[in-house]
Design an enzyme around this catalytic site. Structure first.
Site, PDB file in Angstrom:
ATOM      1  N   LYS A  22     -18.239  -4.747   1.718  1.00  0.00           N
ATOM      2  CA  LYS A  22     -18.401  -3.506   2.493  1.00  0.00           C
ATOM      3  C   LYS A  22     -17.998  -2.303   1.642  1.00  0.00           C
ATOM      4  O   LYS A  22     -18.729  -1.306   1.561  1.00  0.00           O
ATOM      5  CB  LYS A  22     -17.518  -3.552   3.732  1.00  0.00           C
ATOM      6  CG  LYS A  22     -17.305  -2.220   4.419  1.00  0.00           C
ATOM      7  CD  LYS A  22     -16.439  -2.308   5.651  1.00  0.00           C
ATOM      8  CE  LYS A  22     -14.974  -2.259   5.397  1.00  0.00           C
ATOM      9  NZ  LYS A  22     -14.410  -0.916   5.140  1.00  0.00           N
ATOM     10  N   ASN A  23     -16.844  -2.422   0.964  1.00  0.00           N
ATOM     11  CA  ASN A  23     -16.304  -1.259   0.251  1.00  0.00           C
ATOM     12  C   ASN A  23     -17.016  -0.980  -1.064  1.00  0.00           C
ATOM     13  O   ASN A  23     -16.743   0.023  -1.714  1.00  0.00           O
ATOM     14  CB  ASN A  23     -14.800  -1.438   0.041  1.00  0.00           C
ATOM     15  CG  ASN A  23     -14.067  -1.342   1.374  1.00  0.00           C
ATOM     16  OD1 ASN A  23     -14.660  -0.970   2.392  1.00  0.00           O
ATOM     17  ND2 ASN A  23     -12.803  -1.698   1.378  1.00  0.00           N
ATOM     18  N   CYS A 116      -6.712   7.861  10.821  1.00  0.00           N
ATOM     19  CA  CYS A 116      -6.965   6.666  11.625  1.00  0.00           C
ATOM     20  C   CYS A 116      -5.625   5.952  11.770  1.00  0.00           C
ATOM     21  O   CYS A 116      -4.607   6.420  11.292  1.00  0.00           O
ATOM     22  CB  CYS A 116      -8.012   5.784  10.954  1.00  0.00           C
ATOM     23  SG  CYS A 116      -7.477   5.135   9.390  1.00  0.00           S
ATOM     24  N   ARG A 121      -4.884   9.945   5.797  1.00  0.00           N
ATOM     25  CA  ARG A 121      -6.077   9.776   4.943  1.00  0.00           C
ATOM     26  C   ARG A 121      -6.695  11.117   4.537  1.00  0.00           C
ATOM     27  O   ARG A 121      -7.819  11.452   4.899  1.00  0.00           O
ATOM     28  CB  ARG A 121      -7.085   8.855   5.634  1.00  0.00           C
ATOM     29  CG  ARG A 121      -6.366   7.596   6.107  1.00  0.00           C
ATOM     30  CD  ARG A 121      -7.245   6.453   6.379  1.00  0.00           C
ATOM     31  NE  ARG A 121      -7.889   5.940   5.176  1.00  0.00           N
ATOM     32  CZ  ARG A 121      -8.801   4.978   5.226  1.00  0.00           C
ATOM     33  NH1 ARG A 121      -9.154   4.493   6.390  1.00  0.00           N
ATOM     34  NH2 ARG A 121      -9.370   4.537   4.138  1.00  0.00           N
ATOM     35  N   ASP A 308      -5.314  -3.878   1.807  1.00  0.00           N
ATOM     36  CA  ASP A 308      -6.228  -4.457   2.802  1.00  0.00           C
ATOM     37  C   ASP A 308      -5.935  -5.924   3.066  1.00  0.00           C
ATOM     38  O   ASP A 308      -6.554  -6.526   3.939  1.00  0.00           O
ATOM     39  CB  ASP A 308      -7.686  -4.314   2.339  1.00  0.00           C
ATOM     40  CG  ASP A 308      -8.116  -2.866   2.380  1.00  0.00           C
ATOM     41  OD1 ASP A 308      -9.191  -2.552   1.856  1.00  0.00           O
ATOM     42  OD2 ASP A 308      -7.357  -2.033   2.911  1.00  0.00           O
ATOM     43  N   ARG A 400     -16.384  -4.113  12.163  1.00  0.00           N
ATOM     44  CA  ARG A 400     -16.620  -3.060  11.158  1.00  0.00           C
ATOM     45  C   ARG A 400     -16.652  -3.659   9.766  1.00  0.00           C
ATOM     46  O   ARG A 400     -17.333  -3.172   8.881  1.00  0.00           O
ATOM     47  CB  ARG A 400     -15.504  -2.011  11.219  1.00  0.00           C
ATOM     48  CG  ARG A 400     -15.521  -1.149  12.452  1.00  0.00           C
ATOM     49  CD  ARG A 400     -14.544  -0.003  12.331  1.00  0.00           C
ATOM     50  NE  ARG A 400     -14.771   0.727  11.073  1.00  0.00           N
ATOM     51  CZ  ARG A 400     -13.987   1.712  10.643  1.00  0.00           C
ATOM     52  NH1 ARG A 400     -12.925   2.065  11.324  1.00  0.00           N
ATOM     53  NH2 ARG A 400     -14.256   2.341   9.512  1.00  0.00           N
TER      54      ARG A 400
HETATM   55  C1  EPZ Z   1     -10.537   2.640   0.215  1.00  0.00           C
HETATM   56  O1  EPZ Z   1     -10.259   3.708   1.083  1.00  0.00           O
HETATM   57  C2  EPZ Z   1     -10.972   1.503   1.113  1.00  0.00           C
HETATM   58  N1  EPZ Z   1     -12.131   1.914   1.895  1.00  0.00           N
HETATM   59  C3  EPZ Z   1      -9.835   1.128   2.067  1.00  0.00           C
HETATM   60  O2  EPZ Z   1     -10.266  -0.011   2.798  1.00  0.00           O
HETATM   61  C4  EPZ Z   1      -8.616   0.744   1.239  1.00  0.00           C
HETATM   62  O3  EPZ Z   1      -7.550   0.455   2.112  1.00  0.00           O
HETATM   63  C5  EPZ Z   1      -8.237   1.896   0.300  1.00  0.00           C
HETATM   64  O4  EPZ Z   1      -9.364   2.244  -0.525  1.00  0.00           O
HETATM   65  C6  EPZ Z   1      -7.076   1.554  -0.610  1.00  0.00           C
HETATM   66  O5  EPZ Z   1      -7.401   0.441  -1.384  1.00  0.00           O
HETATM   67  C7  EPZ Z   1     -13.344   1.945   1.306  1.00  0.00           C
HETATM   68  O6  EPZ Z   1     -13.482   1.695   0.127  1.00  0.00           O
HETATM   69  C8  EPZ Z   1     -14.506   2.326   2.179  1.00  0.00           C
HETATM   70  P1  EPZ Z   1      -7.739   5.778  -1.047  1.00  0.00           P
HETATM   71  P2  EPZ Z   1     -10.000   5.163   0.461  1.00  0.00           P
HETATM   72  O7  EPZ Z   1      -8.360   7.115  -1.229  1.00  0.00           O
HETATM   73  O8  EPZ Z   1     -10.726   5.342  -0.808  1.00  0.00           O
HETATM   74  C9  EPZ Z   1      -4.211   8.741  -0.526  1.00  0.00           C
HETATM   75  C10 EPZ Z   1     -10.735  -1.313   4.687  1.00  0.00           C
HETATM   76  O9  EPZ Z   1      -9.946  -1.918   5.422  1.00  0.00           O
HETATM   77  N2  EPZ Z   1      -5.187   9.808  -0.747  1.00  0.00           N
HETATM   78  O10 EPZ Z   1      -7.728   4.832  -2.196  1.00  0.00           O
HETATM   79  O11 EPZ Z   1     -10.194   6.161   1.523  1.00  0.00           O
HETATM   80  C11 EPZ Z   1      -4.361   8.038   0.803  1.00  0.00           C
HETATM   81  O12 EPZ Z   1      -3.698   8.734   1.813  1.00  0.00           O
HETATM   82  C12 EPZ Z   1     -10.414   0.098   4.226  1.00  0.00           C
HETATM   83  O13 EPZ Z   1     -11.804  -1.785   4.239  1.00  0.00           O
HETATM   84  C13 EPZ Z   1      -4.763  11.122  -0.858  1.00  0.00           C
HETATM   85  O14 EPZ Z   1      -3.574  11.410  -0.729  1.00  0.00           O
HETATM   86  O15 EPZ Z   1      -8.451   5.052   0.140  1.00  0.00           O
HETATM   87  C14 EPZ Z   1      -3.726   6.704   0.527  1.00  0.00           C
HETATM   88  O16 EPZ Z   1      -2.326   6.822   0.652  1.00  0.00           O
HETATM   89  C15 EPZ Z   1      -9.169   0.645   4.921  1.00  0.00           C
HETATM   90  N3  EPZ Z   1      -5.684  12.090  -1.087  1.00  0.00           N
HETATM   91  C16 EPZ Z   1      -4.059   6.458  -0.945  1.00  0.00           C
HETATM   92  O17 EPZ Z   1      -4.472   7.703  -1.466  1.00  0.00           O
HETATM   93  C17 EPZ Z   1      -7.020  11.801  -1.244  1.00  0.00           C
HETATM   94  O18 EPZ Z   1      -7.819  12.735  -1.483  1.00  0.00           O
HETATM   95  C18 EPZ Z   1      -5.172   5.489  -1.181  1.00  0.00           C
HETATM   96  O19 EPZ Z   1      -6.284   5.962  -0.469  1.00  0.00           O
HETATM   97  C19 EPZ Z   1      -7.415  10.463  -1.145  1.00  0.00           C
HETATM   98  C20 EPZ Z   1      -6.491   9.478  -0.901  1.00  0.00           C
END
Ligand code: EPZ
Length: 421
Positions: A22-23, A116, A121, A308, A400
Site C-alpha cells: 500500500k505504502n 489522525c 502528522r 507500523d 484500508r
Molecule cells: C508513512 O507515513 C506511512 N504511510 C505510515 O504508514 C508510516 O507509519 C510512516 O511513514 C512512518 O514510517 C505511507 O507511506 C502512506 P512520516 P508518513 O512523514 O510519510 C513527522 C500505515 O499504517 N513529520 O515518515 O506520513 C511525523 O509527525 C501508515 O500504513 C513531521 O514532523 O510518515 C512523524 O512523527 C501509518 N513533518 C514522523 O515525521 C512532516 O512534514 C514520520 O512521519 C512530515 C512528518
C-alpha cells in the site's frame, strides 16, 4: 459496517501470499501524474486507501481503471490542480499529489491533511522542500496553495526532523525535483523500501535519480517524463503481521512474495523472542514455539523497527511471559490499542511514548474497537490466541491496509469470519 469475529486457539499452518505494498503503490500512483502519458502499475492491492487515491486522481482529471490489481492511469494533457478536503481528510497519503501537481502544472491546491489517531502528522517538511525548489507556499482556508512563480529550480534540501526522516516528504520532494531545472540533493532522506520503489518507478519514467535507499538522494531535473509500466514491491508490513500471527499461535507458516531484506529489524526481534525463521529468495518460513521470551523494542525510521509493526509487536508481547518494553519514537501517541488489549486481559501500562507489557498466560476474547489500521491488526492477532470469541468492530480501518486478511488467515487454519454489524 462490518465486524470480524475470531475464535482463538488455532495454530496457523500452511502458506500465504503477500499483496502489493500500500505504502509503495500510493506515492507511485501520484507519480504517474508527472507525465501526460499512460502508466500501468501491477500488483496494486485492493484496499480502501487505493480506492480513495483512485477517486482523488479522477477528481484531478486523470482517467484511472483498476482491474485485478493492475492500475492504468491516463493523466492526460490538463490536470485540475485542486485536491478536495472531502478526499484528503480521509487519507493523509493524498498529500503526495502536491509534488506532482506542482511540478506538472506549476500550481497545486491541496487540503491540509487532518491529524489522525496516531498523531498530529504535520507536513512542514513537505512544504520546506517545495519552498527550497522555488515554490511560493500559502495556507488559506485549510488548503495548501503552492505555486511555482517561474519554474522549479534544483536545490540542496535538508529534510531531517527531531524524529529522523519523513517517508512521504522525501517522496513528495523527490517527485517535484524530477521536473525542476538543475540538480536537487535531498539530505536526511527517508531510506524506506517504499521510497526506493518510488525512485525506481520514476527512473522508468525517465527521471535522473541516484542514492535512493540512502540518506542522500540526488535528482537531476529533466524536461519531460514518459509513462511507464511497473510492479510494486510486496507489502512488508502485511508480511510482518503474518510473521507475528505464526509466532503467536506456535504455528508453521510459509510466506510467499516476501522480501527478507526488508524485514531485518522484525526478524531480529522475532529471533530474540525465540521464534525460528528460515529465509528463502522471496519466501520466509516462520515457526512459532510455545514459550516465547520477552524483548524490548524502540520504533525508528528504516532500517529500524517499523512503527507500523509496533501494535502487532505489543500483541505478541502481551502473551509472552515476562516484562517487555516498547518505546515509540515516531508517533509517541500511537497506543490506541493498549486499552483494547487490556480489555482482553492484557497487562499493559503506557505513559507518554513508552509501554510496559507484563505478559499473561492467556487473553480472553472480547468485543473490541479498531482504531488505526495497525492497531486493528494487533486486535486480530490477539484474538487468534485469546480464549473464546473476539469481535473486532469498525473493521473499515483494517480494510484500508489489509487485502482480505480474514480470507488469508482462515487459509492458514484460523477460525475467523467477517459479519455485518
Ligand atoms: C508513512 O507515513 C506511512 N504511510 C505510515 O504508514 C508510516 O507509519 C510512516 O511513514 C512512518 O514510517 C505511507 O507511506 C502512506 P512520516 P508518513 O512523514 O510519510 C513527522 C500505515 O499504517 N513529520 O515518515 O506520513 C511525523 O509527525 C501508515 O500504513 C513531521 O514532523 O510518515 C512523524 O512523527 C501509518 N513533518 C514522523 O515525521 C512532516 O512534514 C514520520 O512521519 C512530515 C512528518
Amino acid at each position: 459496517m462490518d465486524k470480524i469475529v475470531v475464535r482463538g486457539g488455532k495454530r496457523l499452518n500452511g502458506e500465504v501470499t503477500l499483496s502489493g505494498s500500500k505504502n509503495s503503490a500510493l506515492p507511485i500512483m501520484a507519480a504517474a501524474l508527472l507525465s501526460d502519458e499512460t502508466s500501468v502499475i501491477h500488483d496494486v492491492p485492493n484496499l480502501r486507501d487505493i480506492q480513495t487515491m483512485i477517486k482523488l486522481m479522477r477528481s484531478l482529471g486523470a482517467k484511472v481503471s483498476y482491474d485485478d490489481t493492475t492500475l492504468t492511469i491516463r493523466p492526460g494533457k490538463t490536470l485540475n490542480p485542486k485536491a478536495p478536503y472531502k478526499l484528503v481528510s480521509t487519507m493523509r497519503a493524498s498529500v503526495c499529489v502536491l509534488g506532482p501537481l506542482l511540478a506538472r502544472t506549476g500550481y497545486a491546491e491541496v487540503s491540509m491533511p487532518g491529524g489522525c489517531v496516531i498523531g498530529s502528522r504535520p507536513i512542514d517538511l513537505h512544504l520546506k522542500g517545495f519552498e527550497a525548489l522555488g515554490a511560493q507556499i500559502k495556507i488559506e482556508h485549510g488548503y495548501v496553495k503552492a505555486r511555482a512563480l517561474k519554474h522549479l529550480a534544483g536545490n540542496e534540501i535538508y529534510l531531517g526532523g527531531s524524529f529522523g526522516s519523513s517517508v512521504l516528504a522525501t517522496g513528495n520532494v523527490m517527485m517535484a525535483a524530477t521536473l525542476a531545472r538543475g540538480k536537487t540533493i535531498i539530505e536526511s532522506a527517508a531510506c524506506e523500501p517504499e521510497v526506493v520503489d518510488l525512485a525506481h518507478f520514476l527512473r522508468k519514467m525517465g527521471a535522473q535519480i541516484s542514492g535512493e535507499g540512502s540518506p542522500r538522494i540526488e535528482i537531476e531535473g529533466v524536461k519531460k517524463l514518459h509513462g511507464a509500466q511497473y510492479t510494486v514491491i510486496s507489502d512488508r508490513i502485511e508480511c510482518g503481521t503474518y510473521m507475528f500471527a505464526a509466532a503467536m499461535t506456535g504455528g508453521n507458516v510459509l510466506i510467499r512474495k516476501a522480501v527478507p531484506s526488508h524485514q531485518n529489524a522484525v526478524i531480529d526481534k522475532l529471533l530474540q523472542s525465540g521464534v525460528s525463521i528460515t529465509k528463502g529468495k522471496n519466501v520466509l518460513r516462520i515457526k512459532g514455539r510455545a514459550r516465547l521470551k520477552p524483548t524490548d523494542v524502540t520504533t525508528l525510521a528504516y532500517p529500524g523497527f517499523p512503527t507500523d509493526m509496533q501494535a502487532q509487536m505489543m500483541a505478541l508481547m502481551a502473551v509472552t511471559p515476562g516484562i517487555s518494553v516498547i518505546t515509540e519514537k515516531i508517533y509517541p501517541d500511537r497506543f490506541m490499542h493498549v486499552s483494547e488489549l487490556n480489555r482482553m486481559g492484557a497487562k499493559i501500562y503506557s505513559e507518554s511514548a513508552r509501554a510496559i507489557i507484563h505478559g499473561v498466560k492467556r487473553l480472553s476474547g472480547a468485543p473490541v474497537m479498531a482504531s488505526d489500521l495497525r492497531a486493528s491488526a494487533a486486535l486480530i492477532l490477539a484474538g487468534l490466541v485469546a480464549e473464546g470469541d473476539t469481535e473486532v468492530h469498525r473493521v473499515y480501518h483494517l480494510d484500508r491496509g489489509y487485502d482480505n486478511i480474514e480470507k488469508k488467515l482462515s487459509g492458514l487454519g484460523a477460525a475467523i469470519r467477517r459479519e455485518k454489524e
